[in-house]
Enzyme design. Structure first.
Site, PDB file in Angstrom:
ATOM      1  N   ASN A   1       0.876  -1.178   0.000  1.00 55.68           N
ATOM      2  CA  ASN A   1       0.000   0.000   0.000  1.00 55.68           C
ATOM      3  C   ASN A   1       0.910   1.224   0.000  1.00 55.68           C
ATOM      4  O   ASN A   1       1.515   1.550   1.024  1.00 55.68           O
ATOM      5  CB  ASN A   1      -0.896  -0.024   1.244  1.00 55.68           C
ATOM      6  CG  ASN A   1      -1.706   1.263   1.392  1.00 55.68           C
ATOM      7  OD1 ASN A   1      -1.779   2.068   0.481  1.00 55.68           O
ATOM      8  ND2 ASN A   1      -2.320   1.439   2.561  1.00 55.68           N
TER       9      ASN A   1
ATOM     10  N   LYS B   1       0.105   4.267  -0.192  1.00 55.93           N
ATOM     11  CA  LYS B   1      -0.492   5.473   0.405  1.00 55.93           C
ATOM     12  C   LYS B   1      -0.233   6.669  -0.514  1.00 55.93           C
ATOM     13  O   LYS B   1      -0.300   6.515  -1.736  1.00 55.93           O
ATOM     14  CB  LYS B   1       0.052   5.670   1.828  1.00 55.93           C
ATOM     15  CG  LYS B   1      -0.095   4.384   2.659  1.00 55.93           C
ATOM     16  CD  LYS B   1       0.157   4.558   4.119  1.00 55.93           C
ATOM     17  CE  LYS B   1      -0.020   3.199   4.817  1.00 55.93           C
ATOM     18  NZ  LYS B   1       0.090   3.293   6.257  1.00 55.93           N
TER      19      LYS B   1
ATOM     20  N   HIS C   1      -9.469   1.539   5.005  1.00 57.66           N
ATOM     21  CA  HIS C   1      -8.188   1.679   5.711  1.00 57.66           C
ATOM     22  C   HIS C   1      -8.370   2.621   6.903  1.00 57.66           C
ATOM     23  O   HIS C   1      -9.123   3.592   6.829  1.00 57.66           O
ATOM     24  CB  HIS C   1      -7.119   2.220   4.764  1.00 57.66           C
ATOM     25  CG  HIS C   1      -5.745   2.106   5.321  1.00 57.66           C
ATOM     26  ND1 HIS C   1      -5.258   3.002   6.240  1.00 57.66           N
ATOM     27  CD2 HIS C   1      -4.775   1.188   5.127  1.00 57.66           C
ATOM     28  CE1 HIS C   1      -4.033   2.633   6.577  1.00 57.66           C
ATOM     29  NE2 HIS C   1      -3.712   1.544   5.914  1.00 57.66           N
TER      30      HIS C   1
ATOM     31  N   GLU D   1      -6.614   4.927   7.983  1.00 54.32           N
ATOM     32  CA  GLU D   1      -6.327   6.344   7.700  1.00 54.32           C
ATOM     33  C   GLU D   1      -7.529   7.026   7.054  1.00 54.32           C
ATOM     34  O   GLU D   1      -7.774   8.215   7.271  1.00 54.32           O
ATOM     35  CB  GLU D   1      -5.067   6.447   6.826  1.00 54.32           C
ATOM     36  CG  GLU D   1      -3.822   6.127   7.642  1.00 54.32           C
ATOM     37  CD  GLU D   1      -2.675   5.521   6.850  1.00 54.32           C
ATOM     38  OE1 GLU D   1      -2.686   5.574   5.608  1.00 54.32           O
ATOM     39  OE2 GLU D   1      -1.758   4.980   7.500  1.00 54.32           O
TER      40      GLU D   1
ATOM     41  N   GLU E   1      -5.325  -4.810  10.604  1.00 52.67           N
ATOM     42  CA  GLU E   1      -4.287  -3.808  10.820  1.00 52.67           C
ATOM     43  C   GLU E   1      -4.522  -3.120  12.161  1.00 52.67           C
ATOM     44  O   GLU E   1      -5.310  -2.154  12.245  1.00 52.67           O
ATOM     45  CB  GLU E   1      -4.312  -2.764   9.692  1.00 52.67           C
ATOM     46  CG  GLU E   1      -3.974  -3.334   8.326  1.00 52.67           C
ATOM     47  CD  GLU E   1      -3.348  -2.289   7.411  1.00 52.67           C
ATOM     48  OE1 GLU E   1      -2.311  -2.596   6.836  1.00 52.67           O
ATOM     49  OE2 GLU E   1      -3.883  -1.173   7.296  1.00 52.67           O
TER      50      GLU E   1
ATOM     51  N   GLY F   1       2.894   2.118  10.880  1.00 54.26           N
ATOM     52  CA  GLY F   1       3.892   3.175  10.717  1.00 54.26           C
ATOM     53  C   GLY F   1       4.653   3.508  11.990  1.00 54.26           C
ATOM     54  O   GLY F   1       5.331   4.521  12.056  1.00 54.26           O
TER      55      GLY F   1
ATOM     56  N   SER G   1       3.681  -2.262  10.273  1.00 55.88           N
ATOM     57  CA  SER G   1       5.135  -2.387  10.462  1.00 55.88           C
ATOM     58  C   SER G   1       5.684  -3.739  10.019  1.00 55.88           C
ATOM     59  O   SER G   1       6.562  -4.300  10.680  1.00 55.88           O
ATOM     60  CB  SER G   1       5.513  -2.071  11.918  1.00 55.88           C
ATOM     61  OG  SER G   1       5.165  -0.735  12.235  1.00 55.88           O
TER      62      SER G   1
END
Ligand code: 13P
Length: 241
Positions: A9, A11, A96, A98, A165, A171, A204
């Site tokens: 991904n 992003k 997702h 985010e 996730e 991250g 991660s």
């Protein structure tokens, strides 16, 4: 069958030029990659056209990072399913964290986007996961159960990938313990109607932890952010032992 699905991904990273440079380093690393794994790159919308041309006749599939639920209309800034399928996009990330956190995505809109993806023949990668606070309060199972219940209304589970996730692992370099990820993914699987949905872990994932992650029996693949941006690093992940 539960397929092995390894997806990057990207992003909001990489221009078209940078995406082509990535492929020059990445594609030669796939010569020995076992046939049993599906390799996907989910790129920004602006990269999809050039990536589609560059990936023709390759084993790498293309994925988008979002899809609108209507087929067309006055929805400034959105992208429809036929815009994606026309350029051979096969997968799309939906829900997702985010998008849920920064762009007001709700379980209701996630569900609509999943249904739209499947209506267009795309395979959605549904992301679920808990925040650190929810984990500390022992709410992981309740949070994920609620997400699955609402997100999957009328969704065809035969044409679906799920990514677990944990938000606190995204991250941060703070990977979820592999046995804990395995246990949560087993819990997710127990809630599905279809037994062989591929369920990924994301958060991660790096070259130095991929072998241990993929050794877990419930984990069918990974959704990789930062470590998918560099050709050698993503190649190492794709070619895990
Ligand atoms: P990182 O691999 O950078 O933690 O990102 C995970 C992710 O959000 C993939 O969708």
């Amino acid at each position: 069958m539960r397929n092995i699905v390894i997806a990057g991904n990207w992003k909001m990273y990489k221009t078209q030029r940078e995406s082509s440079e990535f492929l020059q380093g990445f594609m030669p690393e796939l010569g020995q990659t076992p046939e049993d794994r599906e390799v996907i790159l989910c790129t920004p919308f602006t990269d999809l056209g050039v990536m589609s041309k560059n990936l023709q006749n390759s084993r790498v599939q293309l994925g988008a990072q979002n899809i609108h639920w209507e087929d067309e209309g006055a929805y400034t800034g959105e992208i429809s399913g036929s815009m994606l399928t026309e350029i051979d996009v096969r997968y799309v990330i939906v829900g997702h964290s985010e998008r849920r956190q920064y762009f007001g995505e709700t379980d209701e809109t996630v569900n609509k986007r999943l249904l739209a993806a499947q209506r267009h023949g795309l395979i959605p990668i549904l992301c679920v996961g808990e925040t650190k606070e929810q984990r500390d309060l022992d709410q992981t199972e309740a949070v994920i159960t609620k997400q699955l219940t609402k997100d999957l209304v009328d969704v065809d589970q035969q044409q679906l990938v799920i990514a677990y996730e944990p938000i606190w692992a995204i991250g941060t370099g703070d990977t979820c313990q592999t046995d804990e990820a395995n246990q949560v993914i087993g819990m997710i699987r127990s809630q599905l109607k279809v037994a062989d949905v591929s369920i990924q872990y994301g958060g991660s994932v790096k070259p130095n932890n991929i072998d241990e992650i993929m050794a877990q029996p419930e984990i069918d693949g990974v959704l990789v952010g930062g470590a998918s941006l560099e050709a050698q690093s993503f190649a190492r992940i794709v070619n895990y032992q």
